[in-house]
Design an enzyme around this catalytic site. Structure first.
Site, PDB file in Angstrom:
ATOM      1  N   HIS A  23      48.475  54.279  33.726  1.00 30.00           N
ATOM      2  CA  HIS A  23      47.454  55.264  33.334  1.00 30.00           C
ATOM      3  C   HIS A  23      47.885  56.685  33.695  1.00 30.00           C
ATOM      4  CE1 HIS A  23      44.353  51.798  33.769  1.00 30.00           C
ATOM      5  NE2 HIS A  23      44.674  51.937  32.491  1.00 30.00           N
TER       6      HIS A  23
ATOM      7  N   GLY B   8      40.990  48.603  31.112  1.00 32.61           N
ATOM      8  CA  GLY B   8      42.011  48.617  32.141  1.00 32.61           C
ATOM      9  C   GLY B   8      41.534  49.578  33.212  1.00 32.61           C
TER      10      GLY B   8
ATOM     11  N   ARG C 288      41.618  41.254  33.131  1.00 33.60           N
ATOM     12  CA  ARG C 288      42.642  41.079  34.161  1.00 33.60           C
ATOM     13  C   ARG C 288      41.997  40.850  35.520  1.00 33.60           C
ATOM     14  NH1 ARG C 288      45.662  46.563  32.576  1.00 33.60           N
ATOM     15  NH2 ARG C 288      45.930  46.142  30.357  1.00 33.60           N
TER      16      ARG C 288
ATOM     17  N   ARG D 217      28.979  47.316  29.388  1.00 32.56           N
ATOM     18  CA  ARG D 217      27.615  47.565  28.922  1.00 32.56           C
ATOM     19  C   ARG D 217      26.869  46.245  28.732  1.00 32.56           C
ATOM     20  NH1 ARG D 217      29.765  51.254  24.077  1.00 32.56           N
ATOM     21  NH2 ARG D 217      31.196  49.455  24.109  1.00 32.56           N
TER      22      ARG D 217
END
Length: 399
Positions: free
Chosen positions: A180, A212, A241, A284
């Protein structure tokens, strides 16, 4: 006529793209995605960011990235002749290994280094490299590779080394790299701008919370620790993950369930995280189900938040309590009011206190949401990885 930079993000079965002009604001002109590459039912979504005009192409056969990029090129040509203005292409590359620690002009040696890092990112680097080669053939202009891992190249050895035999690091490059990176770079710059201070004078804890998810500790503008490791699997709980697990799980799954290494990898990467805990991977949906009384969804939320707070405590120690701001970004970090509230709950003694009214504001711009008596600022900063890639592409080319 204004020239522009094209940003490409080649995934294993997708190709995301965005076009930015080259003025000081680096405004997005259009963006889109090719999905289902390698299948007979590929899709292309194309949006002109200026007038909101959308194009959706369905049922087309995009067998590889080269064909996908050709389709994109056709759309760029039709959309106000945008293709004729491109003077540079910036590529998102997942893993640069130890050889590539900053954005680089694509050369044969750079492509070789990306290929050598394939064992460290077998799902990402091959697709990234295919996207680069396709763009080189089609678009005759400078190509720049921007690496997810480069932001974390400032990690000290005690933070990036694993306690494995040293020969494995020397032979295979097994160490923590972090990911990231383009998001962190963008959010760091935006956070410093919001506080009206030089980033080199600031300490941040940044929470990139999306499908992620990862965190990073920033001291004086440089990353000193991050949650992801040699792959994006380590660290926080994510959509599918697992994040941190006892490595002994591998032997148990192999011996008791008869799973191969490939099957275990798939389980940890694709069938775990929120999805493995409750059957849903969109936060959500998970939050709404938890609120409606589902115990397994509530447990998934609690585990997700617990892992964030665990690393938050560690990073407060790493930065010796001298933190200018706790920053939330990415899909969950930017949009989930309850997750931000749960992460910060009861941390007044550590100098972190939310203003719940500010936290509940429906706003899209970067902002402060801490209470008046909070010693540490709490920021919400929307990320834009494509824009960051465009900016770094220009920096490499000095345009």
């Amino acid at each position: 006529m204004t020239k522009s930079v094209l940003v490409l993000n080649s995934g294993s079965s997708s190709l995301k793209y965005a076009l930015y002009n080259l003025d000081k604001s680096a405004k997005c002109l259009l963006r889109g995605v090719v999905e289902g590459i390698g299948t007979p039912k590929s899709l292309i979504f194309h949006k002109n960011a200026q007038d909101g005009c959308n194009v959706k192409l369905e049922g087309i056969n995009v067998s590889n990235h080269r064909i996908g990029l050709n389709k994109v090129w056709e759309l760029l040509h039709v959309d106000r002749g945008s293709s004729s203005n491109i003077c540079a292409v910036g590529h998102r590359v997942a893993h640069g290994g130890e050889a590539l620690t900053k954005p680089a002009l694509v050369t044969d040696s750079v492509k070789k280094a990306i290929e050598e890092a394939v064992p460290l990112a077998p799902l990402h680097n091959p697709a990234n490299l295919e996207g680069i080669k396709a763009a080189e053939e089609l678009i005759k202009c400078p190509q720049v590779a921007v690496f997810d891992t480069s932001f974390h190249s400032t990690l000290p050895p005690y933070a990036y080394m694993y306690a494995l035999p040293l020969t494995l690091y020397k032979e295979l490059g097994l160490r923590r790299y972090g990911f990231h990176g383009t998001s962190y770079q963008f959010v760091l710059d935006e956070s410093a701008s919001l506080l009206r201070k030089s980033k080199d004078s600031l300490n941040f804890i940044i929470c990139h919370l999306g499908a992620g998810a990862s965190m990073a500790a920033i001291r004086e503008g440089k990353c000193i620790d991050t949650t992801m490791g040699v792959t994006p699997l380590e660290g926080l709980v994510m959509a599918t993950r697992s994040g941190d697990v006892d490595p002994g799980v591998f032997q148990i799954l192999a011996s008791e369930k008869g799973l191969s290494t490939q099957e275990i990898s798939r389980l940890l990467n694709k069938e775990s995280g929120l999805y493995g805990l409750c059957g849903d991977k969109d936060m959500r949906v998970v939050w709404d189900a938890a609120k409606a009384g589902s115990e397994k969804h509530k447990l998934a939320v609690d585990i997700f938040v617990h892992r964030i707070r665990k690393y938050l405590g560690a990073y407060l120690v790493h930065l010796k309590g001298k933190v200018d701001a706790l920053v939330f970004t990415a899909g969950i970090g930017e949009n989930s009011v309850p997750i931000r509230s749960m992460v910060c709950q009861g941390l007044d003694a550590f100098g972190i206190s939310l203003d719940e009214k500010k936290n509940n504001q429906d706003a899209k711009e970067k902002r402060e949401i801490q209470s008046a008596d909070s010693k540490i600022k709490v920021l919400v900063v929307p990320t834009d990885e494509e824009l960051c890639i465009a900016q770094q592409t220009l920096q490499v080319l000095r345009i």
